[in-house]
Design a protein around this motif. Structure first.
Motif, short mmCIF file in Angstrom:
data_model
loop_
_atom_site.label_atom_id
_atom_site.label_comp_id
_atom_site.label_asym_id
_atom_site.label_seq_id
_atom_site.Cartn_x
_atom_site.Cartn_y
_atom_site.Cartn_z
N SER A 40 0.97 -1.34 0.06
CA SER A 40 0.04 0.01 -0.05
C SER A 40 0.88 1.29 0.07
O SER A 40 0.21 2.42 0.16
N LEU A 41 2.16 1.10 -0.41
CA LEU A 41 3.07 2.21 -0.39
C LEU A 41 2.65 3.19 -1.34
O LEU A 41 2.36 2.76 -2.56
N PRO A 42 2.47 4.43 -1.33
CA PRO A 42 2.40 5.44 -2.49
C PRO A 42 3.51 5.60 -3.26
O PRO A 42 4.74 5.63 -2.88
N LYS A 43 3.41 5.63 -4.63
CA LYS A 43 4.46 5.57 -5.58
C LYS A 43 4.58 7.53 -5.64
O LYS A 43 5.70 7.88 -5.69
N THR A 458 6.41 9.97 8.44
CA THR A 458 5.81 9.00 7.88
C THR A 458 6.10 9.10 6.02
O THR A 458 6.08 8.04 5.32
N ILE A 459 6.52 10.41 5.67
CA ILE A 459 7.01 10.23 4.48
C ILE A 459 8.25 9.51 4.08
O ILE A 459 8.39 8.87 3.18
N PHE A 460 9.07 9.66 5.37
CA PHE A 460 10.52 9.07 4.96
C PHE A 460 9.97 7.36 5.05
O PHE A 460 10.81 6.87 4.23
N ASP A 461 9.12 7.08 5.79
CA ASP A 461 8.55 5.38 5.75
C ASP A 461 8.18 5.11 4.59
O ASP A 461 8.32 4.07 3.82
N THR A 479 10.89 -3.21 10.12
CA THR A 479 9.54 -2.24 10.60
C THR A 479 9.24 -2.40 11.89
O THR A 479 9.11 -3.46 12.52
N VAL A 480 9.44 -1.29 12.58
CA VAL A 480 9.48 -1.24 14.17
C VAL A 480 7.80 -0.45 14.29
O VAL A 480 7.58 0.46 13.98
#
Length: 623
Positions: A40-43, A458-461, A479-480
């Motif tokens: 589900s990561l945004p491109k 969040t953007i870094f993640d 992933t923590v």
């Protein structure tokens, strides 16, 4: 506990009723919601910032455009009474699935947001606020810093920006604004400077940063009325302007409105663009007529320069020329300028221009991408001007703005600077639920909120990590799960089910309530700003057809131990609910053990017998 010296007995029944915890309008934190699920990561990530816009700046534009508002409240600081006005969304993003609030204090200044102080004292938010440099750094790095600083920690260590990380993982980067291209907010996503006012230094670093799109004002050859002038090198050094405008950098340079519009239309799309609108500072805000702060918006003729939505569409066309994805920041920067000047007319113009840019981005996603691969976040970096409704102030508190379409809203300004008031955040698309999950704090008026550092984190993640540094390296990623679960508010009674017997003789009998434990592990969102109260009441004592009224039974509560600093209730009779113990929202967490001494008064006319009663304990969340 049982006392065998007397035959009269009392049955204790404990029940737990927890109210106010069904989060119909607040985000439930699902397991793993804060983790970056690769599926589900945004491109593409598009962050849109209305600089200086609190809830009321967003609503002021809607009141003028539509005669509706979505965020108006009445708050009395003296009584704590809160009333939310009926909400009618006027903008598309006000119907998006994620809608939370955002705090934005800096490492200097007040360095905190406390909901009771923010809404208990009208003046509290008006001092100690962040500036745009510290806020831009927090959004662009996920780390708090001091006011005036860009890209460095308070101690001076250099910070990685999300713009740099996007480049590291192979994504394109664009920074677009309606104010000078190297102003604090856009600079916070790529640049590093101990002095936000070193505009020439910031311009040089941003030009050499490798980003793919830079667009905004700050043209040395034009006034803010879009008139030619002798060169002014305030915003960019002469040599830097000459190298970007003559092809000495990888950028294609544009400054004419027609070129911006061609880029937005997709008719001429180079690999990299440096777009410098033909204004000294702002696209429209500083144009002639600025003193006309009581006229209707658009009364003063507009500059013949591109609007923010045109810049945004052009940037998207450049950034979407590959398959790697991109990070784009779009700023409506002059909303802040209007707030500093308390200029209502231009505030509305600038917020509407920002709204138009959001609509352009939303249309681009639906026409050229999808919400399954693109995340759009709409927010602000802070509030400016302390905008409120008519009659608001330290004595009256907060009042709602009102207005009709086509007219200036009825409002008041209370500052010429920034404030610590929460600002809104709206999100839609891939990964939006992660931002919702990270809104794990609670404001008594605005509800769930996150800190601005959570946006950068969040953007870094979402961006992840680059390729291995060498062929011999082994890439690792872990992933923590760093956020607590929802938690619960629970009640337990020692020896539950056992009968408590009274002892004594004559006019008074006594007993001891079994120890009762309250455990509060709720996170801020689940608690919704509420502490807890443990109360109890008793039924009448009966022995067949003989009765002793419950008003004859009293308790004297005591706190045996408490991790939360809970307070015991006072002595009370139990014919009606009486407090055994309570804790407020700031001291509620942890376990509390309470007890009470029970005493039963025996009226002179009472008939002898073996009487029974029960105490019902009720645990509930309470403001």
């Amino acid at each position: 506990m049982q006392r065998r010296a007397h035959t009269r007995a009392c049955t204790l029944t404990a029940t737990s009723i927890v109210t106010g915890l069904a989060l119909a309008s607040a985000p439930a934190i699902a397991a793993g919601a804060t983790e970056a699920d690769p599926a589900s990561l945004p491109k593409n990530v598009i962050l849109m910032i209305s600089d200086g816009a609190g809830y009321n700046q967003f609503d002021a534009a809607s009141l003028y455009e539509h005669g509706t508002s979505a965020h108006q409240v009445t708050v009395d600081p003296a009584t704590g009474a809160i009333a939310h006005e009926a909400a009618t969304p006027g903008q598309a993003y006000e119907t998006w699935p994620v809608q939370v609030a955002q705090s934005h204090y800096s490492a200097s200044g007040r360095a905190e947001y406390v909901t009771e102080k923010a809404w208990g004292d009208f003046d509290w938010v008006a001092s100690g606020a962040t500036d745009s440099a510290a806020a831009g750094t927090a959004l662009g790095t996920g780390v708090k810093t001091n006011n005036g600083t860009l890209g460095f920690e308070p101690g001076g260590d250099r910070l990685l920006t999300v713009g740099e990380q996007a480049q590291e993982v192979g994504k394109k980067v664009g920074l677009v604004t309606s104010v000078p291209f190297n102003h604090a907010t856009p600079a916070g996503f790529i640049a590093h400077n101990a002095d936000r006012n070193d505009y020439q230094g910031l311009a040089a670093e941003m030009i050499d940063s490798g980003v793919d799109v830079l667009m905004g004002g700050g043209h040395p050859m034009y006034t803010d009325g879009h008139q030619s002038r002798a060169a002014d090198w305030t915003w960019i050094a002469q040599n830097d302007y000459e190298r970007v405008s003559t092809g000495a950098t990888p950028y294609s340079f544009i400054d004419d409105r027609a070129d911006f519009e061609a880029l937005a239309a997709g008719t001429a799309v180079p690999e990299k663009v440096f777009g410098l609108a033909q204004v000294a500072e702002t696209l429209q805000y500083n144009r002639p007529g600025l003193a006309n702060d009581a006229v209707l918006p658009y009364t003063d003729p507009a500059n013949d320069v591109p609007d923010l939505d045109t810049l945004a569409r052009g940037a998207l066309n450049v950034l979407d020329t590959g398959d790697e994805g991109f990070f784009l920041m779009v700023e409506g920067g002059a909303v802040d300028w209007a707030g500093h000047a308390n200029q209502t007319t231009r505030l509305i113009e600038e917020q509407i221009a920002f709204n138009d840019a959001v609509e352009a981005v939303e249309a681009w996603v639906e026409e050229n991408s999808s919400w399954d691969e693109t995340l759009v976040v709409v927010t602000a970096d802070h509030e400016t001007g302390y905008l409120a409704g008519a009659g608001a102030g330290p004595e009256a508190g907060w009042t709602p703005m009102t207005g009709t379409a086509g007219q200036l809203p009825d409002l008041t300004w209370h500052s010429g600077g920034h404030t610590n008031a929460l600002v809104p955040l709206f999100a839609k698309g891939a990964g939006a639920e992660v931002l919702e999950a990270r809104a794990d704090q609670w404001d008594v008026v605005r509800g769930a909120y996150l800190d601005n550092t959570a946006i950068g984190e969040t953007i870094f993640d979402f961006l992840g990590h680059g390729e291995r540094s060498s062929a011999d390296a082994v890439a690792l990623e872990a992933t923590v799960a760093g956020h607590q679960a929802e938690g619960a508010l629970s009640l337990s009674v020692a020896g539950h089910g056992e009968r408590v017997s009274f002892s004594g003789s004559g006019e008074g009998l006594d007993a001891t309530l079994p120890l009762v434990t309250v455990a509060d592990t709720r996170n801020e969102v689940r608690a919704q700003g509420r502490g807890w109260t443990l109360a109890g009441s008793a039924t009448d004592f009966v022995a067949g057809n003989r009765t002793l009224a419950a008003e004859n039974l009293a308790w004297t509560p005591r706190v045996v131990r408490s991790e939360s600093g809970a307070a015991a209730g006072g002595r009370a009779t139990l014919e009606a609910p009486a407090t055994l113990a309570a804790a407020d929202r700031t001291s509620r967490l942890g376990a509390t053990v309470v007890g009470a001494d029970l005493d039963l008064s025996i009226p002179a006319e009472a008939a002898g017998g073996r009487y029974g009663s029960e105490i019902t304990l009720t645990l509930f969340a309470q403001d």
